[in-house]
Motif scaffolding. Structure first.
Motif, PDB file in Angstrom:
ATOM      1  N   HIS A 126      18.522  61.562  70.328  1.00 35.72           N
ATOM      2  CA  HIS A 126      17.596  60.579  70.871  1.00 35.72           C
ATOM      3  C   HIS A 126      16.305  60.598  70.094  1.00 35.72           C
ATOM      4  N   PRO A 127      15.893  59.480  69.526  1.00 33.91           N
ATOM      5  CA  PRO A 127      14.557  59.443  68.954  1.00 33.91           C
ATOM      6  C   PRO A 127      13.529  59.420  70.075  1.00 33.91           C
ATOM      7  N   GLN A 128      12.299  59.834  69.763  1.00 38.45           N
ATOM      8  CA  GLN A 128      11.246  59.858  70.760  1.00 38.45           C
ATOM      9  C   GLN A 128      10.024  59.131  70.214  1.00 38.45           C
ATOM     10  N   VAL A 129       9.362  58.374  71.087  1.00 33.12           N
ATOM     11  CA  VAL A 129       8.206  57.599  70.643  1.00 33.12           C
ATOM     12  C   VAL A 129       6.956  58.149  71.321  1.00 33.12           C
ATOM     13  N   CYS A 130       5.847  58.260  70.551  1.00 33.00           N
ATOM     14  CA  CYS A 130       4.585  58.716  71.122  1.00 33.00           C
ATOM     15  C   CYS A 130       3.637  57.537  71.282  1.00 33.00           C
ATOM     16  N   TYR A 182       3.671  68.100  84.514  1.00 34.76           N
ATOM     17  CA  TYR A 182       4.271  66.916  85.149  1.00 34.76           C
ATOM     18  C   TYR A 182       5.775  67.111  85.284  1.00 34.76           C
ATOM     19  N   LYS A 183       6.309  66.719  86.451  1.00 32.46           N
ATOM     20  CA  LYS A 183       7.735  66.921  86.700  1.00 32.46           C
ATOM     21  C   LYS A 183       8.531  65.728  86.186  1.00 32.46           C
ATOM     22  N   GLY A 184       8.878  65.775  84.937  1.00 31.62           N
ATOM     23  CA  GLY A 184       9.709  64.704  84.395  1.00 31.62           C
ATOM     24  C   GLY A 184       8.892  63.635  83.696  1.00 31.62           C
ATOM     25  N   LEU A 185       9.570  62.917  82.807  1.00 36.09           N
ATOM     26  CA  LEU A 185       8.868  61.941  81.977  1.00 36.09           C
ATOM     27  C   LEU A 185       8.300  60.783  82.775  1.00 36.09           C
ATOM     28  N   ALA A 186       8.973  60.428  83.889  1.00 30.09           N
ATOM     29  CA  ALA A 186       8.459  59.318  84.693  1.00 30.09           C
ATOM     30  C   ALA A 186       7.083  59.669  85.258  1.00 30.09           C
ATOM     31  N   LYS A 187       6.905  60.931  85.677  1.00 31.86           N
ATOM     32  CA  LYS A 187       5.613  61.359  86.211  1.00 31.86           C
ATOM     33  C   LYS A 187       4.566  61.383  85.105  1.00 31.86           C
ATOM     34  N   VAL A 204      13.680  57.195  73.958  1.00 30.92           N
ATOM     35  CA  VAL A 204      13.784  55.737  73.951  1.00 30.92           C
ATOM     36  C   VAL A 204      14.105  55.116  75.320  1.00 30.92           C
ATOM     37  N   PRO A 205      15.066  55.667  76.082  1.00 30.76           N
ATOM     38  CA  PRO A 205      15.326  55.014  77.384  1.00 30.76           C
ATOM     39  C   PRO A 205      14.078  54.942  78.254  1.00 30.76           C
ATOM     40  N   GLY A 206      13.374  56.063  78.378  1.00 27.83           N
ATOM     41  CA  GLY A 206      12.162  56.087  79.191  1.00 27.83           C
ATOM     42  C   GLY A 206      11.094  55.172  78.605  1.00 27.83           C
ATOM     43  N   PHE A 207      11.027  55.158  77.298  1.00 27.93           N
ATOM     44  CA  PHE A 207      10.027  54.326  76.637  1.00 27.93           C
ATOM     45  C   PHE A 207      10.274  52.851  76.952  1.00 27.93           C
ATOM     46  N   ARG A 208      11.543  52.457  76.882  1.00 25.81           N
ATOM     47  CA  ARG A 208      11.867  51.057  77.166  1.00 25.81           C
ATOM     48  C   ARG A 208      11.680  50.719  78.645  1.00 25.81           C
ATOM     49  N   LYS A 209      12.073  51.681  79.522  1.00 17.87           N
ATOM     50  CA  LYS A 209      12.034  51.406  80.956  1.00 17.87           C
ATOM     51  C   LYS A 209      10.618  51.444  81.520  1.00 17.87           C
ATOM     52  N   ASN A 210       9.861  52.477  81.163  1.00 21.28           N
ATOM     53  CA  ASN A 210       8.566  52.698  81.806  1.00 21.28           C
ATOM     54  C   ASN A 210       7.386  52.320  80.930  1.00 21.28           C
ATOM     55  N   VAL A 211       7.391  52.834  79.723  1.00 21.77           N
ATOM     56  CA  VAL A 211       6.180  52.746  78.898  1.00 21.77           C
ATOM     57  C   VAL A 211       5.947  51.319  78.430  1.00 21.77           C
ATOM     58  N   GLU A 212       6.960  50.691  77.886  1.00 20.44           N
ATOM     59  CA  GLU A 212       6.750  49.333  77.368  1.00 20.44           C
ATOM     60  C   GLU A 212       6.287  48.345  78.439  1.00 20.44           C
ATOM     61  N   PRO A 213       7.015  48.222  79.567  1.00 21.09           N
ATOM     62  CA  PRO A 213       6.563  47.213  80.542  1.00 21.09           C
ATOM     63  C   PRO A 213       5.227  47.539  81.196  1.00 21.09           C
ATOM     64  N   ASN A 214       4.930  48.805  81.411  1.00 24.46           N
ATOM     65  CA  ASN A 214       3.716  49.137  82.162  1.00 24.46           C
ATOM     66  C   ASN A 214       2.497  49.399  81.295  1.00 24.46           C
ATOM     67  N   LEU A 215       2.711  49.834  80.058  1.00 22.73           N
ATOM     68  CA  LEU A 215       1.563  50.233  79.242  1.00 22.73           C
ATOM     69  C   LEU A 215       1.408  49.411  77.958  1.00 22.73           C
ATOM     70  N   ILE A 216       2.490  49.235  77.230  1.00 24.37           N
ATOM     71  CA  ILE A 216       2.368  48.579  75.922  1.00 24.37           C
ATOM     72  C   ILE A 216       2.214  47.061  76.085  1.00 24.37           C
ATOM     73  N   GLN A 217       3.134  46.437  76.844  1.00 22.16           N
ATOM     74  CA  GLN A 217       3.087  44.980  76.962  1.00 22.16           C
ATOM     75  C   GLN A 217       1.811  44.468  77.635  1.00 22.16           C
ATOM     76  N   PRO A 218       1.321  45.115  78.722  1.00 19.65           N
ATOM     77  CA  PRO A 218       0.058  44.634  79.280  1.00 19.65           C
ATOM     78  C   PRO A 218      -1.147  44.947  78.386  1.00 19.65           C
ATOM     79  N   GLY A 219      -0.933  45.680  77.282  1.00 20.71           N
ATOM     80  CA  GLY A 219      -2.033  45.933  76.359  1.00 20.71           C
ATOM     81  C   GLY A 219      -2.894  47.137  76.699  1.00 20.71           C
ATOM     82  N   HIS A 220      -2.373  48.055  77.558  1.00 23.01           N
ATOM     83  CA  HIS A 220      -3.166  49.239  77.879  1.00 23.01           C
ATOM     84  C   HIS A 220      -3.010  50.342  76.838  1.00 23.01           C
TER      85      HIS A 220
END
Lengths: 354, 651
Positions: A126-130, A182-187, A204-220
């Motif tokens: 799994h690749p990982q994104v920071c 933190y308990k897990g990547l979602a936290k 990548v799965p977490g990045f696509r599920k959580n990070v992109e919609p909540n942080l990257i796309q809204p521009g945070h």
């Protein structure tokens, strides 16, 4: 009578020859394979393991019934001990783990088995994104070294997730504060959304599920880099699905003007290679019959080429499967078993420094 | 919005979605009713079946199953004193005494009604709170979680009944037990006794089963009384009465719904805590507390409402942000992704009808589950009128298997048996057990939150965060009220007992002495650990030791007084040999399992117990044992695919 005897004999011989020829085919006929997973139900390891479980049987001659059991505990160590000490080498116990190889490197007192003693079948990387929040003062990756005291969120000092980003940031010389627990990547993502922390990484799965919609796309936040594996030839293997995001090496080269090197880099690369190429690993206990191992390795090979599996997997994990086969998997495990004392000392120092 | 709500409803009641929903409900009722199984296990098992289904049927199947596990978990809690799932631990406190009074049907009537109402309203909360959800969740950082933990601990007072001092000790020891295993913030394992099993900490379910269930089984076996102390023909209050109780307490139901939905909404709190919070609330807020712990129906209503309402709340962060609050929600998230839906803003705009279909599924499943159980409950409640010797084998089987399902490790049984002894002693010593469980549940959340907060904020600046201040005020208020109420009660001369059993002063001394020893043992190594590993245990153990010394001094005075008055100082003595004998039998189950596995050991126990303790005819013993074996084989081996102990003979 004589004729009858010879016919019977011939038949018996033919049957024997036939049996020998299809020993692999016969091995799993009417048998049940238990797939063991070393994290609890519902976690990322479990979801991936169950995906594999669903598709693996049709590639094993004899189509055995497959059931899935979780042996969670102690950061994956309980299940590892189980495979080494309890599971029978009869080809009917198969592990799909997130193998705690780093625990072996660090000589964890709870771990009683040697991973290189298992018979490895395959692995999934799994690749990982920071990523980092923009309001930390970073609008592009070049700003990272200009800001001071941003908080980097982790899960556990001994996890490869934490060790890897600490080394990556240290190598760059970033000025950050390490916050872990933190308990897990979602936290972790929730913490960054709350601006309790500003930086972290996720697969990548977490990045696509959580990070992109909540942080990257809204521009945070912006994505900084992804970790690539480095092959035996010293060249990095780029991930075609992460186009547009630079690799860590690109960023290092750009900010420091040279290639990374030294003990810290070797230590970084060791952990990085293990996680990028083989975050999950599949194996059977030592002493498992050859025909079983052959059949299972062939099944993994077929799985890697299975379009239905790839489609299912891509749907759930949000990235195509990145399967490595037996030889490569065994190679990674052996590498983890032969870490130089210098690097082990480095890790212990890094962990103790927290 | 209205259109989306309507099309959501239409998609759920359409075939095949509605069929899958009801199938899910039936499966969910089973997973909730069997102790040790839970919605999480059900989710993990059902998930692969949904891969090839359409979105709405797939989600109706999973969520229909998930919604009702906290409805049927009441059955074991009330009838047997065993929590059906982690979310109905607090139900035992009043539910089991109700069964003892012959009011099991009444408890069911109330519990199923409020489960349906709570689940329904929880779903409504889900629908209504969608606009305000983001600021709410974003404002609860780790600092607020720590303060919430403190608020939870402040409830120890109301969970301790008359013995606040001993309740505090039990609560602190519970916190201490939660430190077992790897420290939240370091690579240092604490109190792990050199066993890998303890590295991940003490598992909740075996401990709770040991503390609450085994002592009741011992008493049943010794007295051979039925669970209900009154005969069937004098059965007090049926299901109708329970349903009326539920409606009469509508205001409590609403408050418990709010508690459930909001606790559910905060990621990471979830099922094992929501019932305690609701129970603490009802005791704290009631004027007449005398009945709690002795079978007050409100003590069943509060947790049973909250644990169903929680599920609507839990869906919110999962659907709106893709942040699952629990492992079950993580699986649901997986299911959403498989159906090609990205949790996040999209679920509230273009996919709003799907979000509404989730809400409708919860609502329908909750009502259907409750109705189905009401049809069955009258028969099920009869169990409470069977003679004790007929019930003991079945409960033993459920308790042992329930503990085993925690990790499928022999350590689960050791934890069960050790805490069974502790629970038996605490029960008879008048040391309240609920605070210990509360400490065990809250400890990791608090320590983790405190640690992150300390490193993410500078100094104590986080204390000034507005929500932290509000919670701090609530903590002070709840302590002040508890003290004032207590004073008023002392003046009026009423006493309450929040835990079952009469207090034996000698046993009480032994238990407190034991807890004192545990705390001293726990304190010693903290001095050698780094501050961020040893700090929390240290500040837990030191007050616990002081309080335990005080309790010993008080206890000694009490015994002296009793002696002077000619009262009995050790009334339990007569029962100890029989209790010890049963314990030896259980250790026998353990030993036989090591030799030949559970599939042999548990049926053998069933047969021998009936023959020797119960003096039943051999054919009854054999039939019962055979039924036990079939049950183990079908329910645990085939359906759940449990990992059996690798015994010497049948490995």
């Amino acid at each position: 009578m004589k004729r009858l005897l010879s016919v019977t004999l011939a038949g018996a011989v033919a049957a024997l020859v036939g049996l020998a020829g299809t020993a692999e085919a016969q091995f799993y006929k009417g048998k049940r394979i238990t797939i063991l997973i070393n994290y609890s139900a519902g976690g990322p390891t479990d979801i991936e393991g169950r995906l594999v479980a669903k598709h693996l049987s049709k590639h094993i001659p004899g189509n055995p019934r497959i059931i899935v059991k979780n042996v969670p505990g102690a950061g994956g160590i309980t299940g590892s001990n189980y495979m080494g000490e309890v599971a029978k080498p009869d080809g009917q116990s198969l592990a799909i783990f997130t193998p705690p190889l780093i625990s072996q490197v660090l000589q964890d007192p709870g771990l009683r088995v040697d991973f290189s003693k298992f018979v490895w079948l395959a692995g999934i990387g799994h690749p990982q994104v920071c990523y980092i929040r923009k309001d930390a003062g970073v609008s592009k990756v070049d700003d990272l070294l200009k800001i001071k005291g941003f908080k980097a969120a982790g899960m556990r000092v001994t996890s490869s997730h934490d060790l890897r980003f600490r080394m990556a940031l240290d190598l760059l010389g970033a000025d950050y504060k390490y916050v872990t627990g933190y308990k897990g990547l979602a936290k972790v993502v929730a913490g960054v959304m709350q601006n309790e922390t500003q930086f972290s990484c996720g697969s990548v799965p977490g990045f696509r599920k959580n990070v992109e919609p909540n942080l990257i796309q809204p521009g945070h936040a912006i994505s900084l880099w992804y970790y690539s594996a480095v092959g035996p030839d010293g060249k990095e293997v780029r991930n075609p699905h992460l186009k547009g995001i630079p690799t860590y090496h690109d960023v290092y080269q750009r900010l420091k003007g040279k290639k990374p090197s030294g003990v810290q880099y070797d230590a970084f690369q060791l952990i990085n290679n293990l996680s990028v190429s083989m975050l999950r690993g599949s194996f059977v206990p030592a002493g498992t019959p050859d025909e079983a191992v052959k059949a299972l390795r062939a099944a993994w090979k077929a799985l890697a080429a299975d379009k239905d599996f790839a489609a299912d997997y891509t749907k759930v994990i949000k990235a195509p499967p990145n399967i490595i086969l037996a030889e490569a998997a065994q190679g990674h495990v052996d590498a983890a078993g032969k870490v130089s004392p210098e690097i082990v000392a480095f890790f212990k120092n890094l962990i103790g420094r927290k | 919005m209205f259109d989306a709500a309507l099309s959501g409803l239409v998609s759920v009641v359409a075939w095949p979605a509605i069929g899958y929903l009801f199938l899910g409900v039936v499966i969910g009722l089973y997973f909730g009713a069997v102790p040790g199984l839970s919605g999480l296990v059900g989710m993990a098992i059902l998930l692969p079946f949904t891969f090839s289904m359409e979105p709405v049927p797939a989600l109706a199947f999973l969520l229909g199953m998930f919604a009702v596990t906290t409805t049927s978990d009441t059955i074991a809690s009330v009838l047997l004193g065993i929590p059906g799932t982690a979310a109905s631990q607090a139900t035992i406190l009043d539910g089991y005494p109700m069964a003892m009074k012959g009011e099991a049907s009444r408890a069911f009537g109330a519990a199923f009604t409020v489960s349906a109402v709570g689940g329904l309203l929880g779903a409504v909360v889900l629908g209504l709170s969608i606009p305000i959800v983001k600021p709410l969740i974003l404002s609860f950082t780790q600092a607020e979680f720590f303060m919430l933990g403190l608020l939870g601990l402040a409830m120890v007072g109301s969970l301790s009944g008359d013995s606040i001092l001993r309740g505090l000790i039990a609560g602190l020891v519970g916190l201490g037990l939660s430190y077992v295993g790897y420290a939240e913030n370091g690579a240092v394992p604490r109190y792990w006794l050199g066993t890998t099993y303890l590295l991940e900490g003490l598992p909740l379910i075996p401990v709770v089963l040991g503390l609450f269930a085994l002592p009741e089984v011992i008493d049943l076996a010794i007295r051979n009384s039925s669970i209900s102390r009154v005969p069937e023909d004098r059965m007090a209050g049926g299901m109708r009465r329970g349903i009326r109780d539920a409606w009469r307490n509508w205001w409590l139901v609403l408050r418990s719904t709010a508690i459930g939905a909001y606790v559910g909404m905060l990621p990471g709190l979830g099922g094992s805590i929501v019932d305690w919070v609701a129970y603490g609330h009802v005791v704290q807020s009631s004027r007449d507390k005398e009945g709690f712990g002795k079978g007050d129906v409100r003590g069943v209503i509060a947790p049973e409402t909250a644990n169903n309402a929680m599920k609507g709340g839990a869906l919110i962060p999962t659907v709106a942000f893709g942040i699952p609050g629990s492992a079950s929600m993580a699986i649901l998230l997986g299911a959403l992704m498989i159906q090609d839906m990205t949790p996040g803003p999209e679920m509230l705009t273009s996919k709003l009808d799907i979000t509404f279909s989730l809400m409708w599924t919860l609502a329908i499943a909750n009502v259907a589950g409750a109705l189905l159980l009401m049809l069955l409950a009258r028969q099920v409640a009869r169990v409470t009128f069977l003679p004790g010797h007929l019930v003991v084998p079945a409960i033993t089987l459920f308790v042992f298997m329930g503990a085993w399902l925690a990790n499928a490790n022999i350590g689960d049984w050791i934890a069960l048996l050790v805490f069974g002894l502790v629970g038996y002693a605490m029960k008879h010593g008048g040391v309240p057990r609920p605070p210990m469980v509360l400490g065990l549940v809250i400890g990791p959340i608090m320590e983790n939150a405190l640690f992150i907060t300390n490193s993410a904020h500078d100094g104590l600046s986080w204390l000034a965060r507005p929500i932290c201040l509000i919670i701090a005020v609530l903590i002070v208020l709840s302590i002040v009220f508890a003290i004032r109420r207590r004073r008023a009660r002392r003046e009026s001369g009423t006493r309450i007992v929040a835990d079952l059993g009469r207090t034996d002063p000698t046993v009480s001394m032994v238990v407190v002495g034991m807890l004192l020893a545990v705390c001293v043992y726990g304190l010693v190594p903290t001095f050698a650990w780094p501050a961020d590993v040893g700090g929390t245990p240290m500040i837990t153990m030191i007050p616990a030791i002081c309080l335990a010394l005080l309790a010993l001094w008080q206890g000694a005075r009490e015994i002296r007084r009793l002696r002077a008055e000619g009262g009995e100082v050790f009334p339990v003595r007569g029962e100890l040999p029989r209790a010890g004998q049963l314990y030896l039998w259980w250790i026998g189950v353990f030993a036989l399992t090591v030799v030949s596995g559970q599939m042999v050991a548990l049926p053998v126990f069933v047969a021998l117990y009936l023959l020797v303790w119960g003096r039943y005819a051999w054919w009854i013993a054999l039939l019962y044992a055979a039924a036990a074996w079939v049950f183990l084989y079908v329910m645990f081996d085939r359906i759940v695919a449990v990992l059996w102990y690798p015994s010497l003979l049948f490995h």
